[in-house]
Design a protein around this motif. Structure first.
Motif, PDB file in Angstrom:
ATOM      1  N   VAL A   6       0.835  -1.208   0.000  1.00  0.00           N
ATOM      2  CA  VAL A   6       0.000   0.000   0.000  1.00  0.00           C
ATOM      3  C   VAL A   6       0.867   1.253   0.000  1.00  0.00           C
ATOM      4  CG1 VAL A   6      -1.958  -1.083   1.139  1.00  0.00           C
ATOM      5  CG2 VAL A   6      -0.178  -0.044   2.535  1.00  0.00           C
ATOM      6  N   PRO A   7       0.395   2.387  -0.422  1.00  0.00           N
ATOM      7  CA  PRO A   7      -0.843   2.559  -1.180  1.00  0.00           C
ATOM      8  C   PRO A   7      -0.639   2.133  -2.628  1.00  0.00           C
ATOM      9  CG  PRO A   7       0.247   4.665  -0.946  1.00  0.00           C
ATOM     10  CD  PRO A   7       1.069   3.660  -0.169  1.00  0.00           C
ATOM     11  N   ARG A   8      -1.722   1.723  -3.264  1.00  0.00           N
ATOM     12  CA  ARG A   8      -1.655   1.302  -4.664  1.00  0.00           C
ATOM     13  C   ARG A   8      -2.404   2.317  -5.518  1.00  0.00           C
ATOM     14  NH1 ARG A   8      -3.352  -2.983  -1.861  1.00  0.00           N
ATOM     15  NH2 ARG A   8      -5.415  -2.982  -2.817  1.00  0.00           N
ATOM     16  N   PRO A   9      -1.794   2.770  -6.620  1.00  0.00           N
ATOM     17  CA  PRO A   9      -2.519   3.672  -7.525  1.00  0.00           C
ATOM     18  C   PRO A   9      -3.647   2.909  -8.207  1.00  0.00           C
ATOM     19  CG  PRO A   9      -0.446   3.014  -8.507  1.00  0.00           C
ATOM     20  CD  PRO A   9      -0.460   2.451  -7.110  1.00  0.00           C
ATOM     21  N   ILE A  10      -4.582   3.641  -8.776  1.00  0.00           N
ATOM     22  CA  ILE A  10      -5.752   3.017  -9.397  1.00  0.00           C
ATOM     23  C   ILE A  10      -5.751   3.297 -10.897  1.00  0.00           C
ATOM     24  CG2 ILE A  10      -8.273   2.944  -9.460  1.00  0.00           C
ATOM     25  CD1 ILE A  10      -8.121   4.005  -6.503  1.00  0.00           C
ATOM     26  N   ALA A  11      -5.807   2.219 -11.680  1.00  0.00           N
ATOM     27  CA  ALA A  11      -6.025   2.339 -13.116  1.00  0.00           C
ATOM     28  C   ALA A  11      -7.532   2.243 -13.315  1.00  0.00           C
ATOM     29  CB  ALA A  11      -5.332   1.211 -13.872  1.00  0.00           C
ATOM     30  N   PRO A  26     -12.246  -0.117 -12.037  1.00  0.00           N
ATOM     31  CA  PRO A  26     -10.997   0.252 -11.360  1.00  0.00           C
ATOM     32  C   PRO A  26     -10.134  -0.975 -11.054  1.00  0.00           C
ATOM     33  CG  PRO A  26     -12.805   0.216  -9.784  1.00  0.00           C
ATOM     34  CD  PRO A  26     -13.388  -0.167 -11.114  1.00  0.00           C
ATOM     35  N   PHE A  27      -8.819  -0.792 -11.166  1.00  0.00           N
ATOM     36  CA  PHE A  27      -7.852  -1.848 -10.847  1.00  0.00           C
ATOM     37  C   PHE A  27      -6.741  -1.239 -10.005  1.00  0.00           C
ATOM     38  CE2 PHE A  27      -9.920  -3.127 -14.708  1.00  0.00           C
ATOM     39  CZ  PHE A  27     -10.141  -4.485 -14.541  1.00  0.00           C
ATOM     40  N   SER A  28      -6.538  -1.777  -8.805  1.00  0.00           N
ATOM     41  CA  SER A  28      -5.484  -1.231  -7.951  1.00  0.00           C
ATOM     42  C   SER A  28      -4.184  -2.023  -8.057  1.00  0.00           C
ATOM     43  CB  SER A  28      -5.944  -1.154  -6.499  1.00  0.00           C
ATOM     44  OG  SER A  28      -6.196  -2.441  -5.987  1.00  0.00           O
ATOM     45  N   PHE A  42      -1.792  -3.384 -15.803  1.00  0.00           N
ATOM     46  CA  PHE A  42      -2.724  -3.614 -14.705  1.00  0.00           C
ATOM     47  C   PHE A  42      -2.990  -5.102 -14.649  1.00  0.00           C
ATOM     48  CE2 PHE A  42      -5.562  -3.067 -18.308  1.00  0.00           C
ATOM     49  CZ  PHE A  42      -6.594  -3.972 -18.088  1.00  0.00           C
ATOM     50  N   CYS A  43      -3.426  -5.565 -13.499  1.00  0.00           N
ATOM     51  CA  CYS A  43      -3.672  -6.988 -13.318  1.00  0.00           C
ATOM     52  C   CYS A  43      -5.129  -7.192 -12.934  1.00  0.00           C
ATOM     53  CB  CYS A  43      -2.751  -7.529 -12.232  1.00  0.00           C
ATOM     54  SG  CYS A  43      -2.796  -9.328 -12.094  1.00  0.00           S
ATOM     55  N   THR A  44      -5.778  -8.100 -13.629  1.00  0.00           N
ATOM     56  CA  THR A  44      -7.149  -8.457 -13.310  1.00  0.00           C
ATOM     57  C   THR A  44      -7.150  -9.821 -12.632  1.00  0.00           C
ATOM     58  OG1 THR A  44      -9.361  -8.796 -14.225  1.00  0.00           O
ATOM     59  CG2 THR A  44      -7.519  -9.321 -15.667  1.00  0.00           C
ATOM     60  N   THR A  45      -7.982  -9.968 -11.647  1.00  0.00           N
ATOM     61  CA  THR A  45      -8.052 -11.193 -10.866  1.00  0.00           C
ATOM     62  C   THR A  45      -9.043 -12.164 -11.489  1.00  0.00           C
ATOM     63  OG1 THR A  45      -7.546  -9.940  -8.871  1.00  0.00           O
ATOM     64  CG2 THR A  45      -8.513 -12.107  -8.551  1.00  0.00           C
ATOM     65  N   VAL A  46      -8.690 -13.442 -11.460  1.00  0.00           N
ATOM     66  CA  VAL A  46      -9.597 -14.492 -11.919  1.00  0.00           C
ATOM     67  C   VAL A  46     -10.609 -14.743 -10.807  1.00  0.00           C
ATOM     68  CG1 VAL A  46      -9.769 -16.878 -12.720  1.00  0.00           C
ATOM     69  CG2 VAL A  46      -7.747 -15.503 -13.302  1.00  0.00           C
ATOM     70  N   ARG A  47     -11.880 -14.650 -11.165  1.00  0.00           N
ATOM     71  CA  ARG A  47     -12.948 -14.794 -10.179  1.00  0.00           C
ATOM     72  C   ARG A  47     -13.431 -16.243 -10.095  1.00  0.00           C
ATOM     73  NH1 ARG A  47     -16.634  -9.969 -12.422  1.00  0.00           N
ATOM     74  NH2 ARG A  47     -16.419 -11.302 -14.214  1.00  0.00           N
TER      75      ARG A  47
END
Length: 186
Positions: A6-11, A26-28, A42-47
């Motif tokens: 932390v802190p993480r910027p937001i895309a 938003p992606f942090s 940016f990284c997207t999480t697998v749900r």
């Protein structure tokens, strides 16, 4: 991990699907990774569930384009509204009350309320893990920067005028008002 890094910027990523329906999310997990050429990721999480991939990832895969919009304090709540899980046919610009404006080099719109936009073309996708809670890293070449003159001090972005926010752990965000300078050792 999300409480420690932390802190993480937001895309704040805007995309469109193959039919032109806009998406905003938003992606942090976001950063710059090259200045020459300019590349962001940016990284997207697998749900878990029937739809493991976010609409953002599906849209980037379909079109090869996205826009990163930087989030400032004045529209943080509207940004948060776009993090809701909604059907792909829902336009998050309409959902949040944010204003889409045309990009110059890519199809996805930019967020008018944002002071900084980066129009991007997909460079590479890196699957870290396709398991639930795994990550897929999306790299984009920045084709065009848009910077609102209202946040400039000369030719540099003034962080006090940009008023960007960052993500902490859980539902907690941070303002970037408390800053200090340190000279680099020679």
């Amino acid at each position: 991990m999300t409480g420690a890094i932390v802190p993480r910027p937001i895309a704040f990523v805007s995309t469109v699907d193959a039919e032109g329906i806009a998406n905003l999310a938003p992606f942090s997990y976001f950063t710059a990774c090259s200045s020459n050429p300019p590349v962001v990721c940016f990284c997207t999480t697998v749900r878990i569930g029937a739809h493991p991939y976010k609409d953002t990832l599906s849209n980037v895969r379909a079109t090869g384009e996205f826009v990163v919009n930087i989030v400032s304090e004045e529209f943080a709540e509207k940004m948060n509204a776009t993090s809701a899980e909604v059907a792909p046919e829902i336009d998050e610009f309409e959902l949040s009350g944010l204003t889409p404006i045309p990009s110059e080099l890519v199809r996805p719109p930019r967020v008018a309320e944002s002071h900084v936009h980066m129009e991007c073309r997909l460079r590479q996708e890196l699957i870290i893990s396709d398991q639930p809670n795994g990550g897929i890293l999306v790299f984009g070449d920045v084709l065009r920067f848009h910077v609102d003159e209202a946040v400039l001090d000369g030719n540099k972005i003034d962080p006090g005028l940009l008023r960007a926010i960052g993500r902490m752990g859980g539902p907690t965000y941070i303002r970037t008002r408390d800053r200090f300078d340190m000279a680099r050792p020679k």
